[in-house]
Design an enzyme around this catalytic site. Structure first.
Site, short mmCIF file in Angstrom:
data_model
loop_
_atom_site.label_atom_id
_atom_site.label_comp_id
_atom_site.label_asym_id
_atom_site.label_seq_id
_atom_site.Cartn_x
_atom_site.Cartn_y
_atom_site.Cartn_z
N ALA A 78 50.04 24.16 19.67
CA ALA A 78 51.05 23.22 19.21
C ALA A 78 51.72 22.46 20.35
O ALA A 78 52.43 21.48 20.10
CB ALA A 78 52.12 23.96 18.40
N HIS A 128 41.41 18.26 30.04
CA HIS A 128 42.55 17.68 30.75
C HIS A 128 42.17 17.45 32.21
O HIS A 128 41.57 18.33 32.83
CB HIS A 128 43.77 18.60 30.67
CG HIS A 128 44.99 18.01 31.30
ND1 HIS A 128 45.66 16.93 30.75
CD2 HIS A 128 45.65 18.32 32.45
CE1 HIS A 128 46.68 16.61 31.53
NE2 HIS A 128 46.70 17.43 32.56
N ARG A 184 46.25 11.68 19.75
CA ARG A 184 47.24 12.16 18.79
C ARG A 184 47.41 13.66 18.97
O ARG A 184 46.45 14.37 19.26
CB ARG A 184 46.81 11.88 17.35
CG ARG A 184 46.62 10.42 17.01
CD ARG A 184 47.93 9.68 16.97
NE ARG A 184 47.73 8.26 16.63
CZ ARG A 184 48.67 7.34 16.72
NH1 ARG A 184 49.89 7.67 17.12
NH2 ARG A 184 48.41 6.08 16.40
#
EC number: 2.1.2.2
Length: 215
Positions: A151, A118, A100
């Site tokens: 963000a 990542h 999420r």
């Protein structure tokens, strides 16, 4: 000039780990958190039934669940997961295979203290298909990145990176498995460095007291 964000050392750091999947990154942190390792997992948050929750329970670590479907909007979910995480008073939050995007409420509370991994050398190949995209592009070297969460999608300030060579005959599965090994070790090292030395963030640059290295 942008005001620096300074996150002080917090060892022994209280970690909340957010997860959605198999829990391999969580297990690496649990296995590392012995002896003089400068962080301890105090809670695990999940957004669905998953193996990560079982791993936490097996380790007697509290688990909280905040499902998106249980909330009337994404904003309401953002408020709920922020409150649930804050209840455990974390020094650091690790997004470990958490599927999420963390919202503005969460980031306003925990920006500079939330890490993500990542499976590529950012800023190359962001998003959910980083390994496949690297193979399709034909790179000879890819790797793992640990970065602060902002963000965007895999756009936060980079804390540490480690290269992984692409071998002849690699497919997505074989390459990803090798990256995962590096990813786990890099995360453990980055959490230790952040807990011990803190971090200063100016724009896109994150500086810790020492370079993150893995053996």
């Amino acid at each position: 000039m942008q005001e620096p964000l300074r996150v002080p050392p917090s060892a022994p750091a209280r970690l909340v780990v957010l997860a959605s999947g198999t829990g391999s990154l969580l297990r690496s942190l649990l296995d590392a958190a012995v002896g003089d390792y400068p962080a301890r997992v105090v809670a695990v948050g999940v957004d669905r039934e998953c193996r990560a929750a079982e791993i936490a329970a097996e380790a007697s670590v509290p688990v909280f669940t905040v499902r998106l479907a249980d909330h009337p909007s994404r904003d309401a979910w953002d408020v709920a997961i922020t409150a649930a995480t804050a209840a455990h008073e974390p020094d650091l939050v690790v997004s470990a295979g958490f599927m999420r995007i963390l919202g503005p409420q969460f980031l306003s509370r925990f920006y500079g203290r939330t890490l993500n991994t990542h499976p590529a050398l950012l800023p190359a190949f962001p998003g959910t298909h980083g390994v496949a995209d690297a193979l399709a592009y034909g790179v000879k070297v890819t790797g793992a990145t640990v970065h602060l969460v902002d963000a965007g999608t895999d756009t936060g300030p980079i804390l540490a990176q480690q290269p992984v060579p692409v071998l002849d005959g690699d497919d997505e599965e074989t390459l990803h498995e090798r990256i995962k090994v590096t990813e786990r070790r890099l995360l453990v090292a980055a959490v230790a460095a952040l807990a011990t030395h803190g971090v200063t963030v100016v724009g896109r640059t994150a500086t810790m007291g020492r370079k993150v290295t893995i053996g």
